[in-house]
Design a protein around this motif. Structure first.
Motif, PDB file in Angstrom:
ATOM      1  N   VAL A 115       0.575  -0.863  -0.123  1.00 26.60           N
ATOM      2  CA  VAL A 115      -0.064  -0.184  -0.030  1.00 26.60           C
ATOM      3  C   VAL A 115       1.039   0.901  -0.027  1.00 26.60           C
ATOM      4  O   VAL A 115       0.603   2.236  -0.639  1.00 26.60           O
ATOM      5  N   PRO A 116       1.531   1.219   1.186  1.00 26.39           N
ATOM      6  CA  PRO A 116       2.763   2.528   0.555  1.00 26.39           C
ATOM      7  C   PRO A 116       3.532   2.613  -0.074  1.00 26.39           C
ATOM      8  O   PRO A 116       3.251   4.126  -0.835  1.00 26.39           O
ATOM      9  N   THR A 117       3.533   1.717  -1.343  1.00 24.43           N
ATOM     10  CA  THR A 117       4.709   1.847  -2.733  1.00 24.43           C
ATOM     11  C   THR A 117       3.327   1.600  -3.810  1.00 24.43           C
ATOM     12  O   THR A 117       3.517   3.036  -4.555  1.00 24.43           O
ATOM     13  N   LEU A 118       1.968   1.816  -3.359  1.00 27.05           N
ATOM     14  CA  LEU A 118       1.242   1.856  -4.618  1.00 27.05           C
ATOM     15  C   LEU A 118       1.105   3.777  -3.695  1.00 27.05           C
ATOM     16  O   LEU A 118       0.567   4.792  -5.410  1.00 27.05           O
ATOM     17  N   ASN A 119       0.643   3.962  -2.846  1.00 26.07           N
ATOM     18  CA  ASN A 119       0.238   5.503  -2.655  1.00 26.07           C
ATOM     19  C   ASN A 119       1.155   6.448  -3.036  1.00 26.07           C
ATOM     20  O   ASN A 119       1.532   7.274  -4.165  1.00 26.07           O
ATOM     21  N   ARG A 120       2.969   6.186  -2.892  1.00 24.97           N
ATOM     22  CA  ARG A 120       4.113   6.860  -3.955  1.00 24.97           C
ATOM     23  C   ARG A 120       3.634   7.194  -5.007  1.00 24.97           C
ATOM     24  O   ARG A 120       4.968   7.933  -5.027  1.00 24.97           O
ATOM     25  N   ASN A 121       3.980   5.764  -5.947  1.00 26.43           N
ATOM     26  CA  ASN A 121       3.117   5.884  -7.290  1.00 26.43           C
ATOM     27  C   ASN A 121       2.430   6.230  -7.807  1.00 26.43           C
ATOM     28  O   ASN A 121       1.927   6.837  -9.333  1.00 26.43           O
ATOM     29  N   ASN A 122       1.639   6.915  -7.226  1.00 23.26           N
ATOM     30  CA  ASN A 122      -0.111   7.710  -7.727  1.00 23.26           C
ATOM     31  C   ASN A 122      -0.901   6.326  -7.992  1.00 23.26           C
ATOM     32  O   ASN A 122      -1.551   6.490  -9.180  1.00 23.26           O
ATOM     33  N   ILE A 123      -0.671   4.753  -7.537  1.00 22.59           N
ATOM     34  CA  ILE A 123      -1.654   3.881  -8.233  1.00 22.59           C
ATOM     35  C   ILE A 123      -2.868   3.222  -7.586  1.00 22.59           C
ATOM     36  O   ILE A 123      -2.917   3.385  -6.205  1.00 22.59           O
ATOM     37  N   LYS A 124      -3.785   2.989  -7.754  1.00 23.84           N
ATOM     38  CA  LYS A 124      -4.716   2.667  -7.700  1.00 23.84           C
ATOM     39  C   LYS A 124      -5.280   1.398  -7.088  1.00 23.84           C
ATOM     40  O   LYS A 124      -5.339   1.103  -8.510  1.00 23.84           O
ATOM     41  N   LEU A 125      -5.633   1.063  -6.522  1.00 18.51           N
ATOM     42  CA  LEU A 125      -6.124  -0.535  -6.645  1.00 18.51           C
ATOM     43  C   LEU A 125      -7.962  -0.689  -6.660  1.00 18.51           C
ATOM     44  O   LEU A 125      -8.294   0.061  -5.924  1.00 18.51           O
ATOM     45  N   THR A 126      -7.870  -1.337  -7.648  1.00 23.48           N
ATOM     46  CA  THR A 126      -9.271  -1.990  -7.284  1.00 23.48           C
ATOM     47  C   THR A 126      -9.417  -2.870  -7.825  1.00 23.48           C
ATOM     48  O   THR A 126      -7.892  -3.867  -8.055  1.00 23.48           O
ATOM     49  N   THR A 127     -10.562  -4.288  -7.778  1.00 27.22           N
ATOM     50  CA  THR A 127     -10.733  -6.020  -7.779  1.00 27.22           C
ATOM     51  C   THR A 127     -11.715  -5.553  -9.136  1.00 27.22           C
ATOM     52  O   THR A 127     -12.653  -5.222  -8.630  1.00 27.22           O
ATOM     53  N   ILE A 128     -11.322  -7.005  -9.630  1.00 24.38           N
ATOM     54  CA  ILE A 128     -12.802  -7.144 -10.105  1.00 24.38           C
ATOM     55  C   ILE A 128     -13.029  -8.608  -9.916  1.00 24.38           C
ATOM     56  O   ILE A 128     -12.429  -8.815  -9.438  1.00 24.38           O
ATOM     57  N   GLY A 129     -14.287  -9.037  -9.188  1.00 22.96           N
ATOM     58  CA  GLY A 129     -14.139 -10.429  -9.546  1.00 22.96           C
ATOM     59  C   GLY A 129     -15.823 -10.848  -8.712  1.00 22.96           C
ATOM     60  O   GLY A 129     -15.480  -9.942  -7.983  1.00 22.96           O
ATOM     61  N   LEU A 184      -7.781   3.193   0.638  1.00 21.33           N
ATOM     62  CA  LEU A 184      -6.033   3.877   1.032  1.00 21.33           C
ATOM     63  C   LEU A 184      -5.472   4.445  -0.315  1.00 21.33           C
ATOM     64  O   LEU A 184      -5.207   5.160  -0.158  1.00 21.33           O
ATOM     65  N   THR A 185      -6.183   4.120  -1.294  1.00 19.72           N
ATOM     66  CA  THR A 185      -5.378   4.470  -2.296  1.00 19.72           C
ATOM     67  C   THR A 185      -6.479   4.849  -3.055  1.00 19.72           C
ATOM     68  O   THR A 185      -5.824   5.188  -4.655  1.00 19.72           O
ATOM     69  N   GLN A 186      -7.617   5.378  -2.558  1.00 17.87           N
ATOM     70  CA  GLN A 186      -8.624   5.613  -3.645  1.00 17.87           C
ATOM     71  C   GLN A 186      -8.551   6.915  -4.821  1.00 17.87           C
ATOM     72  O   GLN A 186      -9.257   7.275  -5.531  1.00 17.87           O
ATOM     73  N   GLY A 187      -7.626   7.621  -3.606  1.00 22.65           N
ATOM     74  CA  GLY A 187      -7.368   9.168  -4.336  1.00 22.65           C
ATOM     75  C   GLY A 187      -6.677   9.216  -4.799  1.00 22.65           C
ATOM     76  O   GLY A 187      -6.302  10.164  -5.494  1.00 22.65           O
ATOM     77  N   ASN A 188      -5.447   7.507  -5.465  1.00 19.66           N
ATOM     78  CA  ASN A 188      -4.588   7.840  -6.615  1.00 19.66           C
ATOM     79  C   ASN A 188      -5.054   8.725  -8.028  1.00 19.66           C
ATOM     80  O   ASN A 188      -6.562   7.958  -8.582  1.00 19.66           O
ATOM     81  N   THR A 189      -4.365   8.909  -8.608  1.00 18.94           N
ATOM     82  CA  THR A 189      -4.636   9.166 -10.094  1.00 18.94           C
ATOM     83  C   THR A 189      -4.371   8.768 -10.868  1.00 18.94           C
ATOM     84  O   THR A 189      -4.318   9.213 -12.325  1.00 18.94           O
ATOM     85  N   GLY A 190      -2.645   7.843 -10.942  1.00 20.08           N
ATOM     86  CA  GLY A 190      -1.661   7.275 -12.055  1.00 20.08           C
ATOM     87  C   GLY A 190      -2.449   6.482 -12.218  1.00 20.08           C
ATOM     88  O   GLY A 190      -3.516   6.020 -12.588  1.00 20.08           O
TER      89      GLY A 190
END
Ligand code: IPE
Ligand code: IPE
Ligand code: MG
Length: 254
Positions: free
Chosen positions: A92-106, A125-131
């Motif tokens: 999660v911290p790395t995702l946030n640092r790199n502006n990556i938004k996580l989501t799932t399908i399934g 926690l990553t919803q606000g990221n825009t990359g």
């Protein structure tokens, strides 16, 4: 090996989808357990996600666990669930640092409670990221997804929220779990298997398919570049003739 400088940045696929396959065989070839392969596959995920973010790819869908994978031996399923939770928590911290938004399908309702809660927390926690949008296909199968869509559409028609003659391709698309995302333009499958295995059957209608013998735990950014370069050499015709496509390209119509 392909290098970053060879890639035409103006013609990148907006959405790349990957069937991460071959973990088990990679491990067995080393005399190790299948789970060892899954553990080593995590480094490939990190590397490829980073590669996509650096390139400016919009969406990356990773097929991590299929509906059919629930049928694997209990040890392997439990090990995979624990690995996913641990990885997500750590990343999660790395995702946030790199502006990556996580989501799932399934069908995540099938996940054990601890895994679902952890996943939801990471998503929040990553919803606000825009990359880069990183879409993890978890407990996913395309037939399940399409049946869900048909059931929901039927309900909405029955409740007068939708008229049957309003069901266009665009409307149908909205009922799929991939509704908010563009269709993948490039689909990569590792480990020398030439099949789709119930992955995005509808969304891959016009995707360019790329198969490599490389097992997932050996897959790195350079292999991703190779796949993108291969994609960039292809002519995407969408049912038209090559002449039409070349004319449209030279006159700036896309
Ligand atoms: C892909 O690797 C990961 C998952 C399906 C979870 P496999 O576990 O399918 O590895 P192989 O295909 O048996 O080598
Ligand atoms: C597809 O791989 C599913 C994932 C990569 C998560 P499988 O290894 O399960 O597919 P099959 O059984 O070889 O078709
Ligand atoms: Mg496999």
């Amino acid at each position: 090996m392909a290098s970053l400088s060879e890639i035409d940045k103006s013609r990148l696929p907006v959405h790349i989808a990957i069937i991460m396959d071959g973990n088990g065989r990679w491990a067995k070839e080393k005399g190790e357990s299948r789970l060892f392969g899954h553990y080593n596959g995590v480094e490939s995920v990190r590397n490829v996600v980073e590669g996509c973010a650096e390139l400016g790819i919009g969406y990356l869908t990773l097929y991590a666990f299929s509906t059919e994978n629930w049928g694997r031996p209990e040890d392997e399923v439990n090990g995979l669930m624990a690995l996913m939770v641990e990885t997500i928590r750590k990343e999660v911290p790395t995702l946030n640092r790199n502006n990556i938004k996580l989501t799932t399908i399934g069908n995540t309702s099938l996940l054990p409670d601890f895994a679902r809660a952890e996943l939801q927390e990471a998503i929040d926690l990553t919803q606000g990221n825009t990359g880069l949008t990183l879409i993890v296909a978890l407990s996913y199968s395309s037939r399940w997804e399409m049946l869900q869509a048909v059931q929901q559409i039927s309900k909405d028609v029955k409740n007068n929220l939708l008229q049957y003659d309003e069901i266009t391709e665009q409307v149908f698309n909205r009922y799929l779990s991939t509704g908010p995302y563009p269709d993948p333009e490039l689909m990569i499958r590792t480990s020398g298997e030439y099949r789709i295995s119930n992955f995005l059957l509808y969304q891959l209608a016009y995707a360019e398919l790329y198969f490599t013998e490389t097992r997932w735990p050996d897959f790195r950014k350079q292999h991703l570049y190779e796949a993108i370069l291969n994609y960039q050499k292809r002519e995407r015709r969408f049912g038209k003739t090559g002449e039409q496509i070349r004319q449209e390209t030279s006159s700036g119509i896309h």
